[in-house]
Design a protein around this motif. Sequence first.
Motif, mmCIF file in Angstrom:
data_model
loop_
_atom_site.group_PDB
_atom_site.id
_atom_site.type_symbol
_atom_site.label_atom_id
_atom_site.label_comp_id
_atom_site.label_asym_id
_atom_site.label_seq_id
_atom_site.Cartn_x
_atom_site.Cartn_y
_atom_site.Cartn_z
ATOM 1 N N THR A 231 -27.994 15.321 -41.259
ATOM 2 C CA THR A 231 -28.237 14.524 -40.046
ATOM 3 C C THR A 231 -27.069 14.632 -39.076
ATOM 4 O O THR A 231 -27.255 14.507 -37.861
ATOM 5 C CB THR A 231 -28.464 13.043 -40.407
ATOM 6 O OG1 THR A 231 -27.356 12.565 -41.189
ATOM 7 C CG2 THR A 231 -29.745 12.873 -41.199
ATOM 8 N N LEU A 232 -25.871 14.881 -39.606
ATOM 9 C CA LEU A 232 -24.710 15.065 -38.733
ATOM 10 C C LEU A 232 -24.930 16.246 -37.799
ATOM 11 O O LEU A 232 -24.676 16.150 -36.588
ATOM 12 C CB LEU A 232 -23.456 15.275 -39.581
ATOM 13 C CG LEU A 232 -22.174 15.644 -38.831
ATOM 14 C CD1 LEU A 232 -21.776 14.535 -37.869
ATOM 15 C CD2 LEU A 232 -21.043 15.930 -39.820
ATOM 16 N N SER A 233 -25.407 17.362 -38.330
ATOM 17 C CA SER A 233 -25.638 18.542 -37.493
ATOM 18 C C SER A 233 -26.745 18.287 -36.472
ATOM 19 O O SER A 233 -26.646 18.702 -35.305
ATOM 20 C CB SER A 233 -26.000 19.742 -38.366
ATOM 21 O OG SER A 233 -27.182 19.479 -39.115
ATOM 22 N N LEU A 234 -27.819 17.590 -36.876
ATOM 23 C CA LEU A 234 -28.911 17.302 -35.945
ATOM 24 C C LEU A 234 -28.483 16.297 -34.880
ATOM 25 O O LEU A 234 -28.896 16.401 -33.714
ATOM 26 C CB LEU A 234 -30.125 16.783 -36.709
ATOM 27 C CG LEU A 234 -30.782 17.779 -37.677
ATOM 28 C CD1 LEU A 234 -31.936 17.128 -38.422
ATOM 29 C CD2 LEU A 234 -31.264 19.020 -36.933
ATOM 30 N N ASP A 235 -27.674 15.314 -35.265
ATOM 31 C CA ASP A 235 -27.172 14.346 -34.281
ATOM 32 C C ASP A 235 -26.253 15.015 -33.268
ATOM 33 O O ASP A 235 -26.203 14.610 -32.098
ATOM 34 C CB ASP A 235 -26.440 13.207 -34.982
ATOM 35 C CG ASP A 235 -27.391 12.260 -35.699
ATOM 36 O OD1 ASP A 235 -28.580 12.246 -35.329
ATOM 37 O OD2 ASP A 235 -26.948 11.542 -36.616
ATOM 38 N N LEU A 236 -25.520 16.028 -33.704
ATOM 39 C CA LEU A 236 -24.690 16.776 -32.763
ATOM 40 C C LEU A 236 -25.559 17.497 -31.737
ATOM 41 O O LEU A 236 -25.207 17.574 -30.550
ATOM 42 C CB LEU A 236 -23.812 17.782 -33.523
ATOM 43 C CG LEU A 236 -22.640 17.184 -34.300
ATOM 44 C CD1 LEU A 236 -21.965 18.262 -35.140
ATOM 45 C CD2 LEU A 236 -21.624 16.539 -33.362
ATOM 46 N N PHE A 237 -26.698 18.011 -32.191
ATOM 47 C CA PHE A 237 -27.612 18.679 -31.251
ATOM 48 C C PHE A 237 -28.197 17.670 -30.259
ATOM 49 O O PHE A 237 -28.328 17.970 -29.069
ATOM 50 C CB PHE A 237 -28.738 19.366 -32.023
ATOM 51 C CG PHE A 237 -29.690 20.124 -31.141
ATOM 52 C CD1 PHE A 237 -29.389 21.406 -30.726
ATOM 53 C CD2 PHE A 237 -30.883 19.553 -30.721
ATOM 54 C CE1 PHE A 237 -30.254 22.121 -29.908
ATOM 55 C CE2 PHE A 237 -31.755 20.246 -29.900
ATOM 56 C CZ PHE A 237 -31.441 21.539 -29.486
#
Length: 265
Positions: A231-237
């Motif tokens: 979710t960290l990577s998706l939240d960065l997007f």
Amino acid sequence: MASVYLGLLSILCFMVSSLPQYYSSCKSGNMDRAISIWFLLLWLAGDSCNLVGSFLANQLPLQTYTAVYYVFADLLMLGMYLYYKMWNRMLENRRVLHMVGVVCVLGFTTSLVHLPGLGHLPEVVPSGFRGRALLSLSDVNHIKTFSSREIIGFSIGSVSSVLYLFSRLPQMYTNFKRKSTEGVSFFLFALVILGNTTYGLSVLLKNPDDGQGEKSYMIHHLPWLIGSLGTLSLDLFISLQFFMYRKAKWGVVVSHGETTPLIGS
């Protein structure tokens, strides 16, 4: 000690992450259009599974208590979504009824034909619903093999991680479809990013308990780590979408200002 402080910081970030969205929703009043209903639903489902998994997997009491808070925060945001969904639909229906009323009055005055009065405002049934995908601080108590209860908790925790990951996709699509992030709080995702980062670091920096190998420790925390870092990577997007659409909106404003004639015709 660093792992403990990072874990407490992650819990603090998760607990206050919803507050900016509450404020943004009250200020803009367009929460039902800005937030994807599936984002809220999957987030709530993820937090619910996280709560059950934390209880069955014998996690720290602090993790279970904060998981309960997450579910209540999700339900509050869901309630706000339903409220604005109903309120905005009532406003739209009220405008339609006003137009119908004007037409009826004009028809009455021109044809002198008695027209039936306007009916009551139809009851609006909202069609929306929500979550909030948050991970908690994990800990294990000298686990070498999984008990039946722990296996169930591990499995539910895995489902929770999958729900957290999929919860971001509808919101990403909603932002892309609207070409805007208006009504969505940037600080909601910023605090969740900070919370997931500190959570992941707290797990990785913690030493395994006596008698427990690093492999066993990592396997026990694997679902929560995957959910956190994923979710960290998706939240960065999603955070990137804030800057992309804000820049595009600013470009439209500047372009409109440049093409506006200095002297009106």
